[in-house]
Design an enzyme around this catalytic site. Structure first.
Site, PDB file in Angstrom:
ATOM      1  CB  THR A 177      -2.985  14.257  36.089  1.00 31.53           C
ATOM      2  OG1 THR A 177      -4.000  13.779  37.003  1.00 31.53           O
ATOM      3  CG2 THR A 177      -3.308  13.815  34.682  1.00 31.53           C
ATOM      4  CG  ASP A 178      -0.583  16.867  41.738  1.00 27.58           C
ATOM      5  OD1 ASP A 178      -1.366  16.229  42.464  1.00 27.58           O
ATOM      6  OD2 ASP A 178       0.341  17.571  42.209  1.00 27.58           O
ATOM      7  CD1 TRP A 179      -7.102  17.826  43.829  1.00 30.52           C
ATOM      8  CD2 TRP A 179      -6.778  15.741  44.610  1.00 30.52           C
ATOM      9  NE1 TRP A 179      -8.177  17.495  44.609  1.00 30.52           N
ATOM     10  CE2 TRP A 179      -8.011  16.212  45.107  1.00 30.52           C
ATOM     11  CE3 TRP A 179      -6.367  14.454  44.966  1.00 30.52           C
ATOM     12  CZ2 TRP A 179      -8.820  15.458  45.949  1.00 30.52           C
ATOM     13  CZ3 TRP A 179      -7.173  13.700  45.799  1.00 30.52           C
ATOM     14  CH2 TRP A 179      -8.385  14.198  46.266  1.00 30.52           C
ATOM     15  CE  LYS A 180     -11.824  19.843  40.894  1.00 29.23           C
ATOM     16  NZ  LYS A 180     -12.482  20.520  41.999  1.00 29.23           N
ATOM     17  CG  ASP A 181      -2.979  19.566  38.103  1.00 32.20           C
ATOM     18  OD1 ASP A 181      -3.467  20.706  38.237  1.00 32.20           O
ATOM     19  OD2 ASP A 181      -2.079  19.128  38.821  1.00 32.20           O
TER      20      ASP A 181
END
Ligand code: BGC
Length: 755
Positions: A302-306
């Site tokens: 995933t991307d950051w905190k997604d």
């Protein structure tokens, strides 16, 4: 002839044995993965899917120092499989990285199965989070070189220096296909053309990975941000996109397909939504298309905190637990959580209650373990500096300089105001003229690149590169303007100094930024800079406008008053030296613009526009006046040289083909000027009539060549059936019978596709 046949035979044999060797290694790894997987508990498996930021493991009040207890908790209690990011305050030295990675590796070695932690980093233009590393131009500049070999070499160096820092995984290349020039990450992409982007994507993946298994000089790449990121309607980061699947397939997906074929080991998912579905929640995009249709067998991170954002921002999940279920079932293999263990806790509960099947977990964990084996992390997770004598070496710096030199793009040169002459008195002014921050942009030493002037203090700013070339006393300088604040006193100072100069080098552009902090609501160059440009223009002295910017800030308010325009993008640590060498003619410019530079904010057509986007070009009517609808400031592919190139003898080997034939194209290019130079030969194709409205022209091939004065070279290309195809409304790639036009420079040839 005999020799050629023999050589071909040897090549085929070595390629075959190389492929067999790769297959054997892959099979070995598959066996190891399933053996290890069979020993793992559910907790250990879910831990592997959990990625945490390194700053979570720092001692409170002691930035950059790992807290042994916190790390133990992460690795022993939560079994985390991956860590990312840079410790505070940014960019450790190679030795400091070694210390951090040794601490992590020692902790992982105390676990039951001793599975190494996979460390990932945003090394996006060199090992940009390591002090003393070689920093290259940002990706948009790489695209402007139109030189995949040079770009590949840069990625090899970047891999080497990242691995020297004990880091085996880079979050690069960026394969975004941005549609709005205001987007704050345009400079992280390869611009507006999918073919150029694909060629560059392959060059980066090849350079990073070299299809190798276990080499201590290669890293795993991570294609990002799959899919449709940066194509937002508003131009603001992480806002919604509306992109029909037909379009995604015809453009965006082709770039990923090329990088997957080149062997990219991982992919990061877009933080955005497409047509109302956040990509992190899209089983269709992640599993059906990426994993099943394209056969991607690597790790989907995933991307950051997604995953958390599916609940808190996108609001497609009512709880964090639900968000975890949706994302994992959509096809996510690893969660960049990254600041807590909520993913671990929620996923464990979901698996225990049978809401996420073990088969999905096993698939995800197998992918992660496979990557760890492929990187040889079980045997080599901390680098020995002695193996990397070329880290930050003159040889590497020279490559970064060469890349910057080939990226710099001469957009206008009225009355041959360039190259400059060393005997002329020059005023260097403008807010980008004396800082490393603006040359490097974001993701340099820190996230936003705020500290480049400290970390790269030994590198030249534009002003320093001028002073180095001409002697300090021979360069006039004042900053002239701030990016935002209007300052009449500074403008007056610049005007007064300009009166003593014979030419003005005006350096305008943007401050450093990335992601949402780089959002803007006005694409025009800032008012304070326009004011400076207009004040200087009143003096009627030749002005060379140097653009140092991540995206094309509109200059139509004053461009006609500039004698030369040079785009240097974000050229990195060696960029100013390269720029000044271009300005003085020691380097003949050869960059080409990888996007249409817009003239107006409401006229953002791409070069491969549809005919209806440029209708007024040919039509006039007595009763109505048309404003030209296709009128970019500079078109995609623009790039001047100090010499001239002449094209002749465009030939095609067939004027009629059926749907199995290839077409061989050749053209002669002559350096008709007096300086040696490099020229990018661009081949465009037009499908003259089609059931889906055809584009005016589409780039299909390019090649960059070097020519001495009066030298002629023949450049050959092969067009394949796929080049004639487009995606129809049934989402199938098809071609249709009819005529096509090949265009190379000012020459063209037609051929007929029969069905
Ligand atoms: C960015 C990614 C980056 C990731 C890890 C995100 O905010 O969108 O491009 O790789 O952070 O730093």
């Amino acid at each position: 002839m005999k020799n050629t046949t023999l050589l071909l035979f040897v090549c085929v044999i070595s390629f075959t044995s190389w492929s067999q060797e790769i297959k054997r290694k892959k099979d070995d790894i598959d066996v190891k993965v399933s053996e290890l997987l069979s020993k793992m508990s559910v907790e250990e498996k879910i831990g592997q899917m959990t990625q945490i930021t390194v700053t979570n493991f720092e001692q409170k009040g002691n930035p950059g120092v790992i807290d042994a207890e916190k790390l133990k908790d992460g690795i022993q209690t939560y079994h985390i499989g991956s860590i990312l990011n840079v410790p505070n305050p940014g960019a450790p030295t190679v030795a400091k990285w070694k210390e951090v990675m040794t601490t992590i590796s020692n902790e992982a070695n105390k676990t039951r199965l001793k599975i190494p932690v996979l460390y990932g980093i945003d090394a996006i233009h060199g090992a940009s989070y390591t002090a003393g590393a070689t920093l290259f131009p940002q990706q948009i500049g790489l695209a402007a070189t139109f030189n995949p070999n040079l770009v590949k070499r840069g990625a090899e160096i970047s891999a080497y220096e990242t691995r020297a820092s004990s880091i085996p995984w880079v979050f690069s290349p960026d394969l975004d296909f941005p549609r709005n020039p205001a987007w704050s990450r345009i400079w992280e992409s390869f611009g507006e053309d999918p073919y150029l982007s694909s060629r560059m994507a392959v060059a980066l993946v090849d350079g990073f990975e070299n299809n190798s298994f276990g080499s201590k000089y290669q890293v795993a790449s991570c294609m990002k941000h799959y899919l449709g990121y940066g194509s937002t309607t508003t131009g603001k980061d992480r806002t919604p996109s509306i992109i029909p699947e037909r379009i995604l397939r015809q453009y965006d997906l082709t770039i990923y397909e090329a990088a997957i074929k080149a062997g990219a080991k991982s992919v990061m998912v877009s933080s955005g939504e497409i047509n109302g579905t956040p990509v992190h929640a899209s089983k269709h995009l992640l599993t059906d298309i990426l994993k099943n249709e394209l056969g991607f067998s690597g790790v989907v991170v995933t991307d950051w905190k997604d995953i958390i954002y599916l609940y808190t921002r996108h609001k497609v999940a009512e709880t964090n637990r639900d968000a975890v279920r949706i994302a994992v079932m959509a096809g996510i293999d690893m969660s960049m959580v990254p600041e807590d263990f909520s993913f671990y806790t929620d996923l464990l509960d979901l698996v225990n209650k049978g809401e996420v099947p073990m088969s999905r977990i096993d698939d995800a964990v197998s992918r992660i373990l496979r990557m760890k084996y492929e990187l040889n992390l079980f045997e080599n997770s901390v680098a020995n500096a002695k193996d990397y004598p070329k880290f930050g070496s003159p040889e590497h710096i020279q490559e970064a300089y060469n890349t910057a030199a080939e990226s710099i793009t001469l957009l206008k040169n009225k009355d041959a105001v360039l190259p400059l002459n060393k005997s002329e008195k020059i005023l260097v002014t403008g807010p980008t003229s004396n800082s490393m921050k603006y040359l490097n942009g974001g993701w340099s030493y820190t996230w936003q690149g705020e500290n480049s002037d400290v970390y790269a203090a030994d590198k030249f700013t534009i002003l320093e590169a001028f002073q180095n070339k001409l002697g300090k006393e021979n360069v006039l300088y004042t900053s002239g303007a701030d990016f935002a604040k209007e300052d009449d006193a500074e403008i007056e100072k610049a005007v007064a100094l300009a009166k003593q100069a014979s030419k003005i080098v005006l350096c305008l552009g943007e401050k450093n930024y990335t992601e949402t902090p780089g959002d803007i609501s006005n694409l025009f160059m800032s008012d304070s800079q326009i004011k400076l440009a207009l004040a200087l223009a009143k003096l009627n002295k030749p002005i060379v406008l140097v653009l140092n910017e991540g995206r094309p800030r509109l200059i139509s308010d004053f461009e006609d008053k500039m004698n030369a325009v040079v785009q240097c993008y974000l050229p990195g640590n060696e960029g100013a030296r390269a720029l000044v060498d271009v300005l003085y003619g020691d380097v003949n410019p050869s960059g080409r613009l990888p996007y249409n530079y817009p003239r107006y904010p409401n006229s953002l057509e791409k070069y491969n526009r549809k005919y209806t986007e440029s209708i007024s070009e040919g039509e006039q009517n007595n009763d109505a006046k048309y404003e030209k609808s296709y009128y970019p400031q500079f078109e995609f592919g623009t790039g001047l040289s100090y010499t001239t190139f002449t094209y002749s003898n465009l030939k095609i080997d067939k004027t009629e083909i059926n749907d199995a034939d290839e077409i061989n194209v050749s053209v002669e290019v002559t350096n008709s000027g007096t300086k040696a130079g490099k020229e990018t030969v661009l081949l465009y194709l037009t499908d003259n009539f089609a059931s889906i409205t055809p584009e005016v022209k589409t780039l299909k091939r390019f090649e960059k060549i070097s020519l001495e004065p009066k030298e002629t070279k023949t450049v050959s290309f092969v067009l394949k059936q796929k080049d004639l195809q487009f995606v129809n409304n049934d989402l199938k790639w098809i071609s249709e019978k009819g005529t096509f036009t090949i265009q190379v420079s000012n020459l063209n040839k037609d051929f007929l596709l029969k069905k």
